[in-house]
Design an enzyme around this catalytic site. Structure first.
Site, short mmCIF file in Angstrom:
data_model
loop_
_atom_site.label_atom_id
_atom_site.label_comp_id
_atom_site.label_asym_id
_atom_site.label_seq_id
_atom_site.Cartn_x
_atom_site.Cartn_y
_atom_site.Cartn_z
N GLU A 357 0.84 -1.20 0.00
CA GLU A 357 0.00 0.00 0.00
C GLU A 357 0.88 1.25 0.00
OE1 GLU A 357 -4.33 0.59 1.71
OE2 GLU A 357 -2.91 1.12 3.27
N HIS A 388 5.89 -26.85 2.73
CA HIS A 388 5.00 -27.90 2.22
C HIS A 388 3.94 -27.33 1.29
CE1 HIS A 388 6.84 -30.68 5.03
NE2 HIS A 388 6.76 -29.72 5.93
N LYS A 512 -13.76 2.04 -3.77
CA LYS A 512 -14.77 2.35 -2.74
C LYS A 512 -15.95 3.09 -3.37
CE LYS A 512 -11.36 2.81 0.95
NZ LYS A 512 -10.67 3.72 1.85
O1 F6P Z 1 -8.72 1.43 2.16
C1 F6P Z 1 -7.42 1.54 2.61
C2 F6P Z 1 -7.36 2.15 3.96
O2 F6P Z 1 -7.58 3.51 3.87
C3 F6P Z 1 -6.02 1.86 4.62
O3 F6P Z 1 -5.03 2.73 4.24
C4 F6P Z 1 -6.39 1.94 6.06
O4 F6P Z 1 -5.43 1.35 6.87
C5 F6P Z 1 -7.70 1.21 6.05
O5 F6P Z 1 -8.32 1.61 4.84
C6 F6P Z 1 -8.61 1.51 7.20
O6 F6P Z 1 -8.91 2.87 7.28
P1 F6P Z 1 -9.52 3.49 8.59
O7 F6P Z 1 -8.56 3.30 9.69
O8 F6P Z 1 -9.76 4.93 8.27
O9 F6P Z 1 -10.81 2.77 8.88
#
Ligand code: F6P
Length: 549
Positions: A357, A388, A512
């Site tokens: 990431e 394995h 998203k």
């Molecule tokens: O979708 C990725 C992300 O933004 C990550 O970078 C982050 O760790 C995760 O989602 C959770 O985000 P949050 O802590 O804002 O719920």
């Protein structure tokens, strides 16, 4: 000047042509002392790069490349709180989360070390209330179960650490069990809810943004569950059964979490770098605050090394530039993380997020497309189990793979039962022997054997797969802190040389938005269906048909 046109890059290209001709067997034959030359120690970590396909000149050229890309200045910027996360216009100060309380760090006119320690103290008070059975549910019974709900950086660090440090339970008088829930589909939560007693259960909602749908969906289900079973009003339930951890207090308040139950961190802490903040609450619950501070101290120790050691002996820097050497000059794009200790089972998953990431990026800081590879594909598994499963590919497949072997030298030394500790110690030694044997075979192939005899071609091992071995004296909170910070700084160093921003993650945002649209269509809103591709639309229609059955 473009990175690949720079003199330092070009020199490495020329040099790689020579190294490409050599097998690790040749490198060891030519330099029998290389295990001394290429092994480094920092406190509880011993890091051996000697099975990497490098010679002394390689490291010189790589540190030249790092210098030419202003690494030393960038490290200073990172620690001083400059806005190294340029696309989001903010610093990345996870290192400040582990500064001792006597240090200061002024950001925008305020000393953030004071804020950090104030939140740690608030967390400590909550931990103590739970450990001393003062935290009680709606019926007056003490809380026994803590369910940490979060995802990504709000889940992977504490989850990995609690497993890694399972041998360090806090000797609290009141026993607590800590569980983790992350999956959006509710499968983990539904299983847990079947066995938990609502009046004894605390939910910790951990989300930097407090807008992540996965986490909020699980939080709502948890709230509904406890409300249905308790017949108590919502305010009371939220007061006794919900703690929030976030950088967004307004959203926590909107969810109904009272200020007393809010633990804060800040937008200058990246999600995947946040386990050192109050996101580490479940760690402190399991191992106690004292040991949580040892974890911070281990990371701080690595911070001090990273910011002060010369590049030539700076372990995160060396790990980073050797990675770049493998990726950009030896054309290796797969990286296996192989802990030889079952307690580190979740460490590969933690690194998958930390590295991919952070550095899975194709655009430079000055908004150009990169014309070189950046982060490789990282995956892993407990080493002996992976032997394995996928080691066949490492040994005889067609892919070049670099590996990190990770193991504690010492284990089971402090078990009271003499007999029990002996047999377990034997098991640990067995695991270590496999760890060392596998890195040998990967490096030297058939030559690792004293007598190869007449071996048919399909039984041959080519070797020459490079690896690093990280030996921890022991898997303690301190050593684990060092280990994690080592990888964090490796990631940062690579990002500096690749000229990318390791602290944002725009690549996950579009999915998203699209999920939101898709959800409306699944709920029957056909206005957006016209914009969909025929494949997705057909899948949705098939799903709706099946759901109607
Ligand atoms: O979708 C990725 C992300 O933004 C990550 O970078 C982050 O760790 C995760 O989602 C959770 O985000 P949050 O802590 O804002 O719920």
């Amino acid at each position: 000047m473009d990175l690949t046109q720079s003199a330092e890059w070009q020199r490495l290209k020329e040099h790689s042509a020579t190294i490409e001709q050599s097998h690790l067997n040749d490198l060891f034959r030519d330099d029998p002392a290389r295990q001394e030359r290429f092994a480094f120690r920092n406190q509880d970590l011993h890091v051996d790069f000697s099975k990497q396909r490098i010679v002394q000149e390689t490291l010189g050229l790589l540190t030249d490349l790092a210098r030419a890309n202003d690494l030393e200045a960038r490290i200073k910027d990172l620690f001083n709180g400059e806005k190294v996360n340029t696309f989001e216009n903010r610093p990345a100060l996870h290192s400040a989360l582990r500064l001792p309380d006597y240090r200061t760090l002024d950001i925008n006119g305020s000393d953030i070390v004071i804020d950090v320690h104030a939140q740690l103290s608030k967390m400590e008070r909550l931990v103590e209330r739970l450990h001393s059975a003062q935290a009680r549910g709606y019926s007056g019974r003490p809380i026994r179960n803590v369910v940490h709900i979060g995802v990504g950086g709000s889940d992977l660090g504490p989850l990995m650490t609690n497993r890694a440090l399972c041998d360090y339970p806090c000797p609290a008088s009141h026993p607590l069990e800590v569980f983790f829930v992350s999956s959006m589909d509710g499968s983990q939560l539904s299983l847990l809810l079947r066995k938990l007693e609502p009046s004894e259960t605390l939910f910790v909602i951990a989300s930097k943004s407090f807008t992540t749908l996965d986490t909020l969906a699980n939080a709502e289900t948890a709230k509904d569950w406890i409300m249905e079973r308790s017949n108590v009003d919502e305010r009371m339930i939220l007061q006794h059964h919900f703690v929030g951890i976030s950088a967004n207090p307004d959203k926590m308040t909107a969810f109904g979490i009272s200020e007393d139950n809010q633990l804060l961190f800040w937008d200058w802490v990246g999600g995947r770098y946040s386990m050192w903040s109050c996101i580490g609450f479940p760690i402190a619950l399991q191992i106690g605050m004292h040991r949580f501070r040892d974890l911070l101290a281990g990371a701080h120790c690595m911070d001090e090394h990273f910011r002060s050691a010369p590049l030539e002996s700076n372990i995160p820097v060396l790990m980073a530039v050797i990675g770049i050497w493998n990726i950009n000059f030896l054309d290796i794009h797969a990286h296996a993380v192989l802990p030889y200790d079952g307690r580190l089972a979740r460490f590969p998953a933690y690194l998958e997020q930390l590295e991919m990431e952070s550095n899975g990026k194709n655009t430079t800081l000055d908004l150009k497309s990169v014309d070189y590879a950046t982060c490789p594909i990282i995956w892993g598994e407990i080493g002996p189990n992976a032997q394995h499963a996928f080691y066949q590919l490492l040994h005889q497949g067609t892919e070049k793979v670099m590996c990190d072997f990770i193991a504690p030298a010492r284990r089971y030394n402090d078990i009271d039962d003499q007999k029990g500790s002996e047999v377990l110690r034997k098991q640990h030694i067995l695991a270590l022997s496999n760890c060392f044997a596998q890195s040998r075979v990967l490096a030297f192939g058939d030559h690792a054997l004293s007598d190869t005899g007449e071996v048919p071609f399909y039984k041959r091992y080519h070797g020459n797969q490079p690896s690093t071995t990280i030996l921890l004296d022991e898997l303690t909170p301190f050593a684990l802190g060092q280990l994690i910070a080592l990888y964090e700084h490796k990631v940062f160093t690579q990002s500096v040389i690749w000229r990318i921003n390791p602290f944002d993650q725009w690549g996950v945002e579009l999915g998203k938005v699209m999920a939101g649209e898709t959800l409306s269509v699944l709920h029957g809103d056909n206005s957006l269906a016209g914009q969909m591709d025929p494949s997705t639309l057909a899948l949705i229609n098939e799903t709706l048909k099946l759901q109607d059955k």
